[in-house]
Scaffold this motif. Sequence first.
Motif, PDB file in Angstrom:
ATOM      1  N   SER A  51      60.131  61.298  -2.297  1.00  0.00           N
ATOM      2  CA  SER A  51      58.933  61.504  -3.109  1.00  0.00           C
ATOM      3  C   SER A  51      57.768  61.805  -2.179  1.00  0.00           C
ATOM      4  O   SER A  51      57.456  60.998  -1.298  1.00  0.00           O
ATOM      5  CB  SER A  51      58.625  60.256  -3.943  1.00  0.00           C
ATOM      6  OG  SER A  51      59.669  59.985  -4.860  1.00  0.00           O
ATOM      7  N   THR A  52      57.165  62.970  -2.367  1.00  0.00           N
ATOM      8  CA  THR A  52      55.997  63.301  -1.555  1.00  0.00           C
ATOM      9  C   THR A  52      54.736  62.874  -2.301  1.00  0.00           C
ATOM     10  O   THR A  52      54.737  62.721  -3.521  1.00  0.00           O
ATOM     11  CB  THR A  52      55.931  64.804  -1.229  1.00  0.00           C
ATOM     12  OG1 THR A  52      55.672  65.565  -2.428  1.00  0.00           O
ATOM     13  CG2 THR A  52      57.237  65.268  -0.599  1.00  0.00           C
ATOM     14  N   ALA A  53      53.668  62.665  -1.549  1.00  0.00           N
ATOM     15  CA  ALA A  53      52.431  62.189  -2.167  1.00  0.00           C
ATOM     16  C   ALA A  53      51.218  62.664  -1.386  1.00  0.00           C
ATOM     17  O   ALA A  53      51.172  62.517  -0.162  1.00  0.00           O
ATOM     18  CB  ALA A  53      52.420  60.662  -2.232  1.00  0.00           C
ATOM     19  N   ASP A  54      50.249  63.236  -2.109  1.00  0.00           N
ATOM     20  CA  ASP A  54      48.946  63.455  -1.494  1.00  0.00           C
ATOM     21  C   ASP A  54      48.364  62.086  -1.172  1.00  0.00           C
ATOM     22  O   ASP A  54      48.445  61.156  -1.990  1.00  0.00           O
ATOM     23  CB  ASP A  54      48.024  64.196  -2.461  1.00  0.00           C
ATOM     24  CG  ASP A  54      48.125  65.704  -2.327  1.00  0.00           C
ATOM     25  OD1 ASP A  54      49.104  66.193  -1.733  1.00  0.00           O
ATOM     26  OD2 ASP A  54      47.223  66.403  -2.845  1.00  0.00           O
ATOM     27  N   ALA A 122      48.022  67.595   3.244  1.00  0.00           N
ATOM     28  CA  ALA A 122      47.937  69.039   3.043  1.00  0.00           C
ATOM     29  C   ALA A 122      48.833  69.400   1.874  1.00  0.00           C
ATOM     30  O   ALA A 122      49.725  68.637   1.501  1.00  0.00           O
ATOM     31  CB  ALA A 122      48.379  69.790   4.297  1.00  0.00           C
ATOM     32  N   PHE A 123      48.619  70.571   1.298  1.00  0.00           N
ATOM     33  CA  PHE A 123      49.467  71.006   0.192  1.00  0.00           C
ATOM     34  C   PHE A 123      50.940  70.999   0.611  1.00  0.00           C
ATOM     35  O   PHE A 123      51.818  70.551  -0.109  1.00  0.00           O
ATOM     36  CB  PHE A 123      49.105  72.436  -0.244  1.00  0.00           C
ATOM     37  CG  PHE A 123      47.661  72.641  -0.602  1.00  0.00           C
ATOM     38  CD1 PHE A 123      46.991  71.743  -1.425  1.00  0.00           C
ATOM     39  CD2 PHE A 123      46.969  73.751  -0.124  1.00  0.00           C
ATOM     40  CE1 PHE A 123      45.662  71.939  -1.766  1.00  0.00           C
ATOM     41  CE2 PHE A 123      45.644  73.958  -0.463  1.00  0.00           C
ATOM     42  CZ  PHE A 123      44.989  73.056  -1.279  1.00  0.00           C
ATOM     43  N   LYS A 127      53.610  70.663   6.717  1.00  0.00           N
ATOM     44  CA  LYS A 127      52.421  70.715   7.571  1.00  0.00           C
ATOM     45  C   LYS A 127      51.589  69.443   7.434  1.00  0.00           C
ATOM     46  O   LYS A 127      50.901  69.040   8.372  1.00  0.00           O
ATOM     47  CB  LYS A 127      51.563  71.930   7.199  1.00  0.00           C
ATOM     48  CG  LYS A 127      52.235  73.262   7.462  1.00  0.00           C
ATOM     49  CD  LYS A 127      51.358  74.418   7.014  1.00  0.00           C
ATOM     50  CE  LYS A 127      52.038  75.769   7.252  1.00  0.00           C
ATOM     51  NZ  LYS A 127      51.227  76.892   6.727  1.00  0.00           N
ATOM     52  N   GLY A 128      51.673  68.826   6.261  1.00  0.00           N
ATOM     53  CA  GLY A 128      50.828  67.673   5.965  1.00  0.00           C
ATOM     54  C   GLY A 128      51.366  66.349   6.458  1.00  0.00           C
ATOM     55  O   GLY A 128      50.671  65.331   6.395  1.00  0.00           O
ATOM     56  N   CYS A 154      51.738  72.691  -4.471  1.00  0.00           N
ATOM     57  CA  CYS A 154      52.565  71.821  -3.626  1.00  0.00           C
ATOM     58  C   CYS A 154      54.067  71.972  -3.872  1.00  0.00           C
ATOM     59  O   CYS A 154      54.860  71.859  -2.937  1.00  0.00           O
ATOM     60  CB  CYS A 154      52.140  70.376  -3.791  1.00  0.00           C
ATOM     61  SG  CYS A 154      50.446  70.068  -3.210  1.00  0.00           S
ATOM     62  N   VAL A 155      54.470  72.236  -5.123  1.00  0.00           N
ATOM     63  CA  VAL A 155      55.892  72.484  -5.384  1.00  0.00           C
ATOM     64  C   VAL A 155      56.327  73.746  -4.659  1.00  0.00           C
ATOM     65  O   VAL A 155      57.376  73.781  -4.000  1.00  0.00           O
ATOM     66  CB  VAL A 155      56.177  72.594  -6.894  1.00  0.00           C
ATOM     67  CG1 VAL A 155      57.618  73.048  -7.138  1.00  0.00           C
ATOM     68  CG2 VAL A 155      55.937  71.257  -7.585  1.00  0.00           C
TER      69      VAL A 155
END
Length: 219
Positions: A51-54, A122-123, A127-128, A154-155
């Motif tokens: 699960s990615t998260a800003d 980052a989106f 990179k983020g 982001c997707v």
Amino acid sequence: MRTDVLFWNVDTQVDFVEPEGKLYVPGAELLKPVWEKISKLAKDEDIRVISTADFHYKGSAELSVSPDFVQTFPEHCMAHTTGAEYVAETTPENPLVFDWEKEYTSLKEVKTAREIVIRKDAFDVFKGNPHTSEILNLLAPQEVIVYGVTTNVCVNDAVVGLVKKVEKVYVVEDAIKELPNIPLPFENWEKLGVKMIRFEELKEQIKKNADNADLTGRH
């Protein structure tokens, strides 16, 4: 635990999904039932979920007081706020968390974790968060199943990054939602060989592959 397939949950966070969220994606809350089914499928079939998260702090490059809503956006998913948390339907259980601003001596414990959270600034998660590529390399799945928000930010960045590293990338078409006024990526995805799949098709495919693996193991 299944090692051939990996579910990839993109940013299903309160600030994006809930109507009162700071960067609400119109209609995103309507995807909650499908996300809940995906989460249950992953648990039932012992499939790993990333699960990615800003996870932003003041001064993040994508935050602006006068945003253009393409490259910059208002404050959202600020670190350690309710808005940065996942909605209930996708909240990971006892996840292994990797922060973008921290260093880790080893990432090998990802191999034993079913739930992994990758926080990003980052989106693009590649990179983020500097650990994303190594985590994916360690897991080395044959297939990645992508869902979440937003389709055209982001997707898309996740999909474009994943196709460079994984043999098969699927996007669950009834489990994604886009932001307005930004071009949609579907044509490019098709060129990249990304397959669109609905949840019911995914469910059948996952169970079929599990049955085939069982049969192979018995011979």
